[in-house]
Scaffold this motif. Structure first.
Motif, PDB file in Angstrom:
ATOM      1  N   UNK A  95       1.143   7.363   9.308  1.00 15.00           N
ATOM      2  CA  UNK A  95       2.417   7.956   8.891  1.00 15.00           C
ATOM      3  C   UNK A  95       2.522   8.022   7.366  1.00 15.00           C
ATOM      4  N   UNK A  96       2.112   6.922   6.685  1.00 21.67           N
ATOM      5  CA  UNK A  96       2.135   6.927   5.215  1.00 21.67           C
ATOM      6  C   UNK A  96       1.380   8.120   4.664  1.00 21.67           C
ATOM      7  N   UNK A  97       0.174   8.362   5.190  1.00 22.47           N
ATOM      8  CA  UNK A  97      -0.661   9.438   4.673  1.00 22.47           C
ATOM      9  C   UNK A  97      -0.097  10.811   5.011  1.00 22.47           C
ATOM     10  N   UNK A  98       0.473  10.946   6.217  1.00 21.04           N
ATOM     11  CA  UNK A  98       1.058  12.228   6.599  1.00 21.04           C
ATOM     12  C   UNK A  98       2.215  12.575   5.664  1.00 21.04           C
ATOM     13  N   UNK A 147       8.705   5.336   2.127  1.00 21.24           N
ATOM     14  CA  UNK A 147       7.282   5.293   2.459  1.00 21.24           C
ATOM     15  C   UNK A 147       6.845   3.853   2.753  1.00 21.24           C
ATOM     16  N   UNK A 148       7.323   2.892   1.927  1.00 22.36           N
ATOM     17  CA  UNK A 148       6.975   1.488   2.158  1.00 22.36           C
ATOM     18  C   UNK A 148       7.486   1.031   3.519  1.00 22.36           C
ATOM     19  N   UNK A 179       0.841  -1.200   0.000  1.00 24.05           N
ATOM     20  CA  UNK A 179       0.000   0.000   0.000  1.00 24.05           C
ATOM     21  C   UNK A 179       0.880   1.256   0.000  1.00 24.05           C
ATOM     22  N   UNK A 180       2.006   1.196   0.723  1.00 25.12           N
ATOM     23  CA  UNK A 180       2.919   2.330   0.735  1.00 25.12           C
ATOM     24  C   UNK A 180       3.568   2.561  -0.617  1.00 25.12           C
ATOM     25  N   UNK A 181       4.001   1.466  -1.262  1.00 27.78           N
ATOM     26  CA  UNK A 181       4.643   1.570  -2.577  1.00 27.78           C
ATOM     27  C   UNK A 181       3.696   2.196  -3.595  1.00 27.78           C
ATOM     28  N   UNK A 182       2.454   1.700  -3.604  1.00 25.39           N
ATOM     29  CA  UNK A 182       1.489   2.200  -4.584  1.00 25.39           C
ATOM     30  C   UNK A 182       1.204   3.685  -4.359  1.00 25.39           C
TER      31      UNK A 182
END
Lengths: 209, 209, 209
Positions: free
Chosen positions: A143-146, A44-45, A26-29
């Motif tokens: 964290x990914x979204x931030x 990010x991943x 999900x982070x990679x995408x």
């Protein structure tokens, strides 16, 4: 709790690897959609996959951290990031959106229940176990979204999110309490959280505002 | 320092509960203004109330964390969030604004001095004690504002904020140094920080830019 | 590794102080550009200088934290902030921009290699050492940018940034492996990271998107 410590450890590890792959994807995408380079994609991943578990380990004072004890975990994410950049160049937007949502829901279920289980193992009180589960499940995604400069999914979309994690944790904790085999308790909790999340998205379930 | 360890512990705990209620209220009101659901309200209240103390405990390596050792603290915030959602439905904007500012100033004073006191207890040097107090006092509010997508109060409004916390901590540390009764030192530091903050707001006190 | 533990410690400390001054300067200049008051300037400088190392120490469970064990470090930053506010009042924008970039690149090199070295000292596997170096090097700057409401430099500018830190760490780790004198390994890694970063900026080196 009939299982030996080693058996339970192996089981948790399998669950952990699945969760890592799900969240890392999900982070990679998400990072690819923002057109980040390979280092950005890896970062990010990495943060999505390890953020929740790292905060859990810091709060519970578990050392070494799970991704330090298993060097192969961050290397796995590193390789995923390297492969993904050329692979995903032509992924269409709509498919990416769907893939993120599915991977995210799976990671949410897997990590929440693992988190609750580890807190139980070190003798935390029940309510704290449930909260550790929620923290483990949602913090990586926050964290990914931030980082990707989005308002976190967990606050943005009003369909049930943290609630699914919270309920999945309680299912696990209660089944564990009544002496159900550990593997069954773990899988049931994960499944409940995952299915609830997918249904919340499908049927637009929300809490009253 | 004439007080026994147990007496001081009870005192700190009373102060801690007051600070938790004050900060949790400010989080609840802020989250309601953003029309979050009950899970969002609880999350923001939880992070506001426990964010500063958790960072302090991580930095000082105190375990178990204060809200883990006292399961009743997070349950208290959980119940507050459940009750608050129906109760606050009709709260008017202007009153909410005032209530947040008051609760925030009180929490700032209470948490700053507790933080400095705990750092002192584990033998930190004085300047580090003052910084731990400031971190304990302001970090929960910073997280609340970041999550609610506001520029943190502490940076946004130029009226004295962190400065009040810093001065309150030094008042406590100096009174403690000259052997004033612990309870007097704690209350004086808290009062100074609280009053300074309220006066800074009232008279628009700012540092030179 | 021929150096005694004490000699290596002194060396790391000198490197650490240089990195603190470099990163604190970049934080001070950035905060001044946002017209923050002296408390804001100190806070941003403090977080930029100590953010990366604090996260590293939390992850490696090193206590006391490096800025707690050396009270003079935060006091140094405090004094820098006090002096800087009047001094920098008339600094021109273009010069500030250049000074930040230079200080940031130097801090990046110094902190990355120190971080990798400390991880190695406590017996972490190699890949984890490299990651700890990157975290130590980039995290303070990420926090600085988040607080100042900028998209982090490391994500914003596509010229190589984290990559320079990563490569510098590997140079240090490999030289250490082949028994090169510790001071040479440390300086080589730092220099590689610093020079790579400056060249990436000068010649606009980017990774493929």
């Amino acid at each position: 709790m009939a299982l030996s410590y080693i058996g339970m450890n192996t089981m948790l590890q399998t669950v952990e690897v699945s969760g890592i792959v799900a969240f890392a994807s999900s982070g990679i995408i998400e990072a690819r959609r923002k057109r980040m380079d390979v280092v950005g994609v890896f970062t990010v991943a990495f943060i999505t996959a390890f953020g929740g578990g790292t905060l859990r380990d810091l709060l519970l004072d578990r050392r070494p951290l799970f991704w330090v004890a298993h060097q192969q975990y961050p290397i796995l994410v590193f390789v995923m990031a390297l492969i993904a950049v050329p692979l995903l160049r032509h992924l269409r937007h709509a498919m990416a959106e769907k893939a993120i949502i599915f991977a995210d829901a799976l990671g949410l279920g897997l990590f929440s229940v693992t988190g609750a289980s580890l807190a139980l193992e070190v003798g935390m009180p029940l309510f704290v176990c449930a909260m550790m589960g929620v923290i483990t499940g949602i913090f990586g995604g926050v964290l990914r979204d931030v980082i990707c400069n989005e308002i976190p999914l967990v606050f943005r979309r009003s369909q049930l999110y943290a609630t699914c994690s919270f309920l999945g944790c309680w299912v696990y904790l209660l089944l564990n309490r009544v002496q159900v085999a550990e593997i069954v308790a773990l899988l049931s909790g994960t499944l409940i959280a995952f299915v609830l999340r997918m249904m919340a998205l499908r049927f637009d379930w929300k809490l009253p505002a």
